[in-house]
Every structure is written in C-alpha cells, then in structure tokens.
Design a protein around this motif. Structure first.
Motif, PDB file in Angstrom:
ATOM      1  N   UNK A  37      78.790  48.698 102.366  1.00  0.00           N
ATOM      2  CA  UNK A  37      77.503  49.271 101.961  1.00  0.00           C
ATOM      3  C   UNK A  37      77.172  48.823 100.540  1.00  0.00           C
ATOM      4  N   UNK A  38      75.995  48.226 100.366  1.00  0.00           N
ATOM      5  CA  UNK A  38      75.560  47.771  99.042  1.00  0.00           C
ATOM      6  C   UNK A  38      75.214  48.992  98.197  1.00  0.00           C
ATOM      7  N   UNK A  39      75.837  49.119  97.037  1.00  0.00           N
ATOM      8  CA  UNK A  39      75.614  50.283  96.175  1.00  0.00           C
ATOM      9  C   UNK A  39      74.205  50.251  95.580  1.00  0.00           C
ATOM     10  N   UNK A  40      73.535  51.400  95.638  1.00  0.00           N
ATOM     11  CA  UNK A  40      72.220  51.583  95.009  1.00  0.00           C
ATOM     12  C   UNK A  40      71.249  50.467  95.388  1.00  0.00           C
ATOM     13  N   UNK A  41      71.256  50.104  96.672  1.00  0.00           N
ATOM     14  CA  UNK A  41      70.408  49.007  97.143  1.00  0.00           C
ATOM     15  C   UNK A  41      68.926  49.332  97.007  1.00  0.00           C
ATOM     16  N   UNK A  42      68.614  50.626  96.998  1.00  0.00           N
ATOM     17  CA  UNK A  42      67.208  51.027  96.846  1.00  0.00           C
ATOM     18  C   UNK A  42      66.619  50.488  95.544  1.00  0.00           C
ATOM     19  N   UNK A  43      67.483  50.279  94.544  1.00  0.00           N
ATOM     20  CA  UNK A  43      67.000  49.774  93.256  1.00  0.00           C
ATOM     21  C   UNK A  43      66.445  48.369  93.357  1.00  0.00           C
ATOM     22  N   UNK A  48      62.308  44.717  92.730  1.00  0.00           N
ATOM     23  CA  UNK A  48      61.927  43.361  93.138  1.00  0.00           C
ATOM     24  C   UNK A  48      61.094  43.290  94.410  1.00  0.00           C
ATOM     25  N   UNK A  49      61.139  44.334  95.236  1.00  0.00           N
ATOM     26  CA  UNK A  49      60.349  44.318  96.452  1.00  0.00           C
ATOM     27  C   UNK A  49      61.127  43.940  97.693  1.00  0.00           C
ATOM     28  N   UNK A  50      60.436  43.998  98.839  1.00  0.00           N
ATOM     29  CA  UNK A  50      61.066  43.799 100.143  1.00  0.00           C
ATOM     30  C   UNK A  50      61.595  42.386 100.322  1.00  0.00           C
ATOM     31  N   UNK A  51      60.864  41.390  99.818  1.00  0.00           N
ATOM     32  CA  UNK A  51      61.312  40.005  99.984  1.00  0.00           C
ATOM     33  C   UNK A  51      62.662  39.779  99.316  1.00  0.00           C
ATOM     34  N   UNK A  52      62.837  40.359  98.129  1.00  0.00           N
ATOM     35  CA  UNK A  52      64.116  40.241  97.429  1.00  0.00           C
ATOM     36  C   UNK A  52      65.219  40.931  98.230  1.00  0.00           C
ATOM     37  N   UNK A  57      70.202  40.476 101.504  1.00  0.00           N
ATOM     38  CA  UNK A  57      70.931  40.744 102.741  1.00  0.00           C
ATOM     39  C   UNK A  57      71.305  39.443 103.453  1.00  0.00           C
ATOM     40  N   UNK A  58      70.373  38.475 103.464  1.00  0.00           N
ATOM     41  CA  UNK A  58      70.668  37.185 104.085  1.00  0.00           C
ATOM     42  C   UNK A  58      71.826  36.495 103.371  1.00  0.00           C
ATOM     43  N   UNK A  59      71.796  36.524 102.038  1.00  0.00           N
ATOM     44  CA  UNK A  59      72.840  35.846 101.268  1.00  0.00           C
ATOM     45  C   UNK A  59      74.204  36.482 101.492  1.00  0.00           C
ATOM     46  N   UNK A  60      74.251  37.808 101.394  1.00  0.00           N
ATOM     47  CA  UNK A  60      75.527  38.502 101.565  1.00  0.00           C
ATOM     48  C   UNK A  60      76.026  38.355 102.992  1.00  0.00           C
ATOM     49  N   UNK A  61      75.112  38.490 103.971  1.00  0.00           N
ATOM     50  CA  UNK A  61      75.505  38.327 105.370  1.00  0.00           C
ATOM     51  C   UNK A  61      76.053  36.939 105.641  1.00  0.00           C
ATOM     52  N   UNK A 112      64.217  34.063  92.417  1.00  0.00           N
ATOM     53  CA  UNK A 112      63.160  33.672  91.477  1.00  0.00           C
ATOM     54  C   UNK A 112      63.724  33.342  90.098  1.00  0.00           C
ATOM     55  N   UNK A 113      64.819  32.582  90.098  1.00  0.00           N
ATOM     56  CA  UNK A 113      65.385  32.125  88.841  1.00  0.00           C
ATOM     57  C   UNK A 113      66.263  33.121  88.121  1.00  0.00           C
TER      58      UNK A 113
END
Length: 428
Positions: A37-43, A48-52, A57-61, A112-113
């Motif tokens: 479980x990613x800690x404090x993922x809501x942050x 950064x928004x939904x795209x971030x 999730x794609x990167x970690x997965x 985004x850099x």
C-alpha cells in the motif's frame, strides 16, 4: 503488467492468486504473498492530479512485475497492489524478495521533470506455511498490512499467528467496550501520593479499571488505545473525571482541603472542542478548587502535539488546573520539549525508578533528571516506588512526590484507610 485501464478487478485478483497457488502446489514451490500500500497516496492526487497518480501506479506496478520469479502483480484498490512471488526455502530468499518489493515501491517516480518520492507499507505471508487458500492468505496479508499501517507506515510486516490472535482480541475488546460505560462496568481505584519532605499525604491518583463479565479484568494498557481509536475515551474520560472529583469533594467535607486528585487524560480528549469547558463545569459541580485537580497527560502527547493541544493545556493551566507530564523518559519527550508545554510537574517513568536501588545507569539518570527539572522550576513525581532504598534515594535527591506499592496500593474509595492521611510509617 498492462495499462492501468486493463488492470483486473478485485475478484479477478483473487482468481489470479488462486491460479498462482495451484501452480505452486503442483511444483512444490513456496510463494510470498504481499499487499503493498502506497503511504499517503491521496497527497499525490491533491498535489499533482489524477494523471500523476496513474503514472505512479504504472511505474510501481511495472517495477514489481520485473523478475522471472514474479507470479503476478495486480492493483487491488486505488493505492494497493497484490502480488505473489516464488521463493526458495531459505529465509534469506524470502527477505530479499520482500526487500525488492519495497525498493520497487520506494524508488522515485519521475513526473513532469520532478521526482515524486513515496514510501509503502507492506504486509506479507507465506504459502504454504501461513495458509493454502487465496482467502486465508489474503486475510493474513491484510492482518500484516494493518500492523504496518498501525506502526506508522513505511515498513514491512510478516504475518504471524500471534498477530492474528492479537487482532481478534482487539476486535473482541472493542465490541465489548462500547456498552461498558452504560452498563457501569468501570470503577476507579485510588493510589496515594506522598510528599517526600515530611512523608505526608499529598493526594491520590485515580486509576481507571474495567471488570468485564465475560473476559474478567482488562487492563488500561489494553483497552485505552482501543477507546482512543473509536472515540469512546471522551465519554469514559469525562465519567472518570466526575467520579474522581466527587470522591475528592467527599474527603474535603472532612476538612482535607489541601489534597490533590490526579486524573489521566488522553491526547484524544485534549482535541475535543468541549474538553476545557467540561473540566470547568465538573470542578464547579463538585465544588473543588481547580488547583486540587491534576491532569496527567502521557508523554506520547508529544507525538500529537499541535497548536490546539498547546492552547488547551495553556487554557487549563490558566484556569488553575495542574498539568503533569506522565511517563517522562520513555522516549518521546525531552527537556527541550518541556519548554513548549505548560506543565507544573513531571512523573518519571517507572522503568527508571525500578532500577535506582542498584548500581545502574538509571540511578544516575534519575538523579540528574530531578536536578535539571528543578532548575526548570518543574516539580518531580516518582511512581513505582517499591523498596525503601528507592524511597531513601529519592528523598536524598529532593524528589518532590512519590507513589508506589511501598507507600500504598490502589484501593477502591470505600476501602481507603484514613490513617494514611497521617505520616506513613514507611516514610518515617
């Protein structure tokens, strides 16, 4: 690992785990099953928004999926991955596999850099040691994940039978706690506190006790954290304060106006908006002076210290109520923290006091603590005094107040021996 939109739903995740288990059964292979479980993922979403979020999730997965030993990886909820990985029979292989999971979740994600640095809580269990079905293994992994989250996150926890027993006990006590106040299952015991100088009674500490008809006596160390979590500590704490003040008022009718009653208070109570007004009302209702009430806050209040906490403690002290920092020295507070807290006194942790009658580091620490606290104009209370040698040393070091089994055990109010008001024989 496919794109986020094609990730399986929760039921399909269970099915994938069952397929992995079937293969492991056939090959005689061990598996480590993990919830990550990613800690404090809501942050991430807020900043950064939904795209971030999707990119994280794609990167970690994708990282979790790497490696020939990975049976499967899937997103089981908005911030939690379920995965299984084949391992050998050496303990080191299991540890290495889980460490790699942690590394995959913790490695920064570029967006985004900029780099997004995240942490993860991981709960793991083993097939076949901890279970042979997907349902049982998922339950055990969730138990372990809960333990990781409970301890602050950013850690790996392995499932154990003991943790499951503790979880079941927690749920059982929590369910029985809800009607306990209404059913009048609580009572207070009172332990005397003595002045070191002269050995005369200074007052009492009110100690909350719970006798549950089904489970018997349940100690505060077990039920108080549960009451704090579900909010019941607020009404339970108010009841304890009223009972303690009522008892003291009864003693003051006999002319004992100088006695002090100490009542333990949780950080959760301090965050309740009505706490200060409730304390003022209880004092007025009981007809006792604010200076006769001492509120003991645990040292872990430092962990929950906020501007609101400080304001509440300052307001209580301005009212005339005494504030004591309890269990001082166990690790959260320091002498520097005391500058921020409006405390009248400090109670040194029993873990230090029990060692002072032998040649030990604790002996020197307690002596130094008392001297430093006095320089800060803070009074010192020593709890857990059980032997005469401990008392004599505390007196020699000018500790202000003492309590413990040497001087008096906790008693119910109808059993209090009024002779303790006179000088205690142990302190002569």
């Amino acid at each position: 690992m496919h794109g986020l939109a094609s990730l399986p739903e929760r039921q399909e995740a269970y099915a994938q785990l069952e397929v992995a288990l079937s293969r492991a059964r056939a090959s005689g292979q061990r598996l480590v099953v993990a919830l990550i479980q990613i800690d404090r993922f809501y942050g991430v979403n807020e900043a950064k928004g939904l795209e971030a979020c999707n990119q994280v999730l794609e990167s970690i997965g994708g990282r979790l999926s790497q490696g020939a030993d990975t049976a499967f990886v899937t997103l089981i909820s908005g911030d939690t991955f379920l995965m299984a990985r084949e391992i050998g029979y050496l303990q080191a292989e299991c540890a290495n596999a889980v460490e790699e999971m942690k590394y995959a979740a913790h490695y920064p994600v570029s967006y985004e850099g900029a780099e997004l640095n995240l942490t993860a809580s991981i709960g793991t269990c083993l097939f076949p040691q901890n279970g042979r079905t997907s349902e049982r293994l998922l339950g055990h992994a969730e138990t372990a994940l809960f333990k990781s989250r409970e301890q602050g996150g950013n850690r790996i926890t392995f499932y154990s039978e003991e943790e499951t027993a503790q979880m079941n006990r927690w749920l059982e006590v929590g369910a029985l706690l809800r009607p306990a106040l209404y059913l009048r299952q609580f009572h207070l015991s009172y332990q005397p506190i003595f002045r070191t100088e002269g050995g005369r009674l200074r007052g009492f500490e009110a100690l909350l006790r719970w006798n549950q008809p089904e489970l018997g006596a349940i100690w505060p160390a077990e039920f108080i954290p549960i009451a704090e979590q579900n909010g019941l500590i607020v009404p339970i704490g108010e009841w304890a304060l009223r009972e303690a003040c009522k008892m003291l008022a009864g003693m003051q009718e006999y002319g004992l106006k100088e006695l002090v009653i100490a009542v333990n208070v949780s950080h959760v109570q301090l965050l309740d908006n009505s706490f200060c007004s409730m304390v003022a009302h209880v004092l007025e209702e009981a007809g006792i002076e604010p200076s006769c009430l001492e509120l003991e806050v645990k040292e872990d209040v430092i962990l929950h210290f906020t501007d609101k906490t400080l304001a509440v403690l300052s307001q209580l002290r301005a009212l005339g109520v005494r504030i004591t920092l309890d269990n001082f020295g166990e690790g959260y507070a320091s002498l520097a923290n005391l500058k921020q807290l409006p405390v009248n006194s400090v109670k040194i942790s029993k873990s230090f006091i029990r060692q002072i009658d032998v040649q030990s580091v604790e002996r020197h620490i307690v002596e130094a603590m008392i001297g430093l606290l006095h320089k800060l104009e803070i009074e010192v209370i020593a709890g857990g005094v059980e032997y005469e040698e401990q008392y004599k040393l505390l007196k020699e070091w000018s500790c202000d107040f003492v309590q413990g089994f040497l001087l008096g055990s906790p008693m119910q109010p109808d059993l209090l021996d009024m002779s303790i008001i006179r000088k205690s024989p142990q302190t002569a």
